[in-house]
Write a protein that holds these residues in place. Sequence first.
Motif, mmCIF file in Angstrom:
data_model
loop_
_atom_site.group_PDB
_atom_site.id
_atom_site.type_symbol
_atom_site.label_atom_id
_atom_site.label_comp_id
_atom_site.label_asym_id
_atom_site.label_seq_id
_atom_site.Cartn_x
_atom_site.Cartn_y
_atom_site.Cartn_z
ATOM 1 N N ASN A 35 30.401 93.832 127.482
ATOM 2 C CA ASN A 35 29.509 92.675 127.528
ATOM 3 C C ASN A 35 28.180 92.977 128.213
ATOM 4 O O ASN A 35 27.276 92.152 128.209
ATOM 5 C CB ASN A 35 30.176 91.513 128.276
ATOM 6 C CG ASN A 35 30.400 91.845 129.736
ATOM 7 O OD1 ASN A 35 31.259 92.663 130.079
ATOM 8 N ND2 ASN A 35 29.624 91.240 130.627
ATOM 9 N N ASP A 50 33.303 92.825 131.818
ATOM 10 C CA ASP A 50 33.535 91.665 132.674
ATOM 11 C C ASP A 50 34.508 90.656 132.053
ATOM 12 O O ASP A 50 35.297 90.019 132.763
ATOM 13 C CB ASP A 50 32.215 90.951 132.969
ATOM 14 C CG ASP A 50 31.195 91.870 133.632
ATOM 15 O OD1 ASP A 50 31.576 92.974 134.045
ATOM 16 O OD2 ASP A 50 30.019 91.477 133.728
ATOM 17 N N GLU A 51 34.435 90.488 130.727
ATOM 18 C CA GLU A 51 35.294 89.495 130.073
ATOM 19 C C GLU A 51 36.770 89.850 130.205
ATOM 20 O O GLU A 51 37.630 88.972 130.322
ATOM 21 C CB GLU A 51 34.911 89.354 128.595
ATOM 22 C CG GLU A 51 33.518 88.801 128.364
ATOM 23 C CD GLU A 51 33.317 87.447 129.027
ATOM 24 O OE1 GLU A 51 34.238 86.605 128.953
ATOM 25 O OE2 GLU A 51 32.242 87.229 129.631
ATOM 26 N N LYS A 89 37.880 88.769 133.624
ATOM 27 C CA LYS A 89 38.084 87.318 133.688
ATOM 28 C C LYS A 89 39.423 86.941 133.065
ATOM 29 O O LYS A 89 40.149 86.090 133.585
ATOM 30 C CB LYS A 89 36.955 86.594 132.952
ATOM 31 C CG LYS A 89 35.610 86.660 133.646
ATOM 32 C CD LYS A 89 34.555 85.935 132.821
ATOM 33 C CE LYS A 89 33.171 86.087 133.431
ATOM 34 N NZ LYS A 89 32.127 85.426 132.603
ATOM 35 N N ASP A 110 35.772 85.172 138.188
ATOM 36 C CA ASP A 110 34.488 85.626 137.668
ATOM 37 C C ASP A 110 34.097 86.923 138.367
ATOM 38 O O ASP A 110 33.283 86.937 139.285
ATOM 39 C CB ASP A 110 33.431 84.540 137.891
ATOM 40 C CG ASP A 110 32.144 84.856 137.136
ATOM 41 O OD1 ASP A 110 32.165 85.778 136.302
ATOM 42 O OD2 ASP A 110 31.130 84.193 137.391
#
Length: 271
Positions: free
Chosen positions: A224, A246-247, A250, A256
């Motif tokens: 991302n 990052d996704e 999560k 986050d």
Amino acid sequence: MELKLRPEERAALKLRALYDLRGYSFYRMSRFEEYDFYAGKKDFLTSKSILTFTDINGKLMALRPDVTLSIIKHVKNSEGVQKFYYDEKVYRVPKNADSFREISQVGVECVCNLSDENIREVIELALLSLENISEGKNFILDIANAGTIADLLSDNRNKSEILKCIAAKNIHGLKALNAPEKLINLLENPQADKKTSEILSAVKIHKDKIRIDYSAVSNLNYYNGLVFSGFIEGIPESVLSGGQYDELMKMMVGEDMRAVGFAVYLDLIRE
């Protein structure tokens, strides 16, 4: 009798010493995971095919197709930054191959509450990795921003076809698919990507070995942010690949948080 190491063995020792010196902790993981662990995360796998077997308790198990997922599974919630390196084998079907392969790789993962400074440090570590294993040959690190591409293609029905054209640097194909003009301009003038250029301007070493090249973007499901591919003279494929995911953090950790890492493919290093 003097023990002669193969090129990939020398490379692994050099990289492990480098990562240890930089404060990364060695991470050893199990070779097997339950199949269900990977089945729900195929969007984050390089290869959608998973090699499975049934253990003595009747559970469907999988030979590890990916290291990052296994590391993130065991990451503890933390306010700090967690840094790991590994030396493992994965089992998957490589691109353009027709069967499963055992692939040796050494890599790093830097996860949790990361700053842009941590991202820069990992980019520098990728450059140092290429320097350590190139043995005097020329090397280059291609970098692009997957987030920029994702934003430009958020509502585009031709996303998969456009990504193929980006990978092939096919400007004519992009125009035929009515790709966004901003995207075409970005590919024709990568230095115009101010966000990426700003991060890279802080890199302290081997700036002449960095090239902004959007053909490095291939998987918007996994990456991302910044993505990178490393090449060494004389080797036709990228020997290093990685980026921000990052996704995935999560989804698996539930907070986050940010993450970045890369792998070096030892099987490609030959004399």
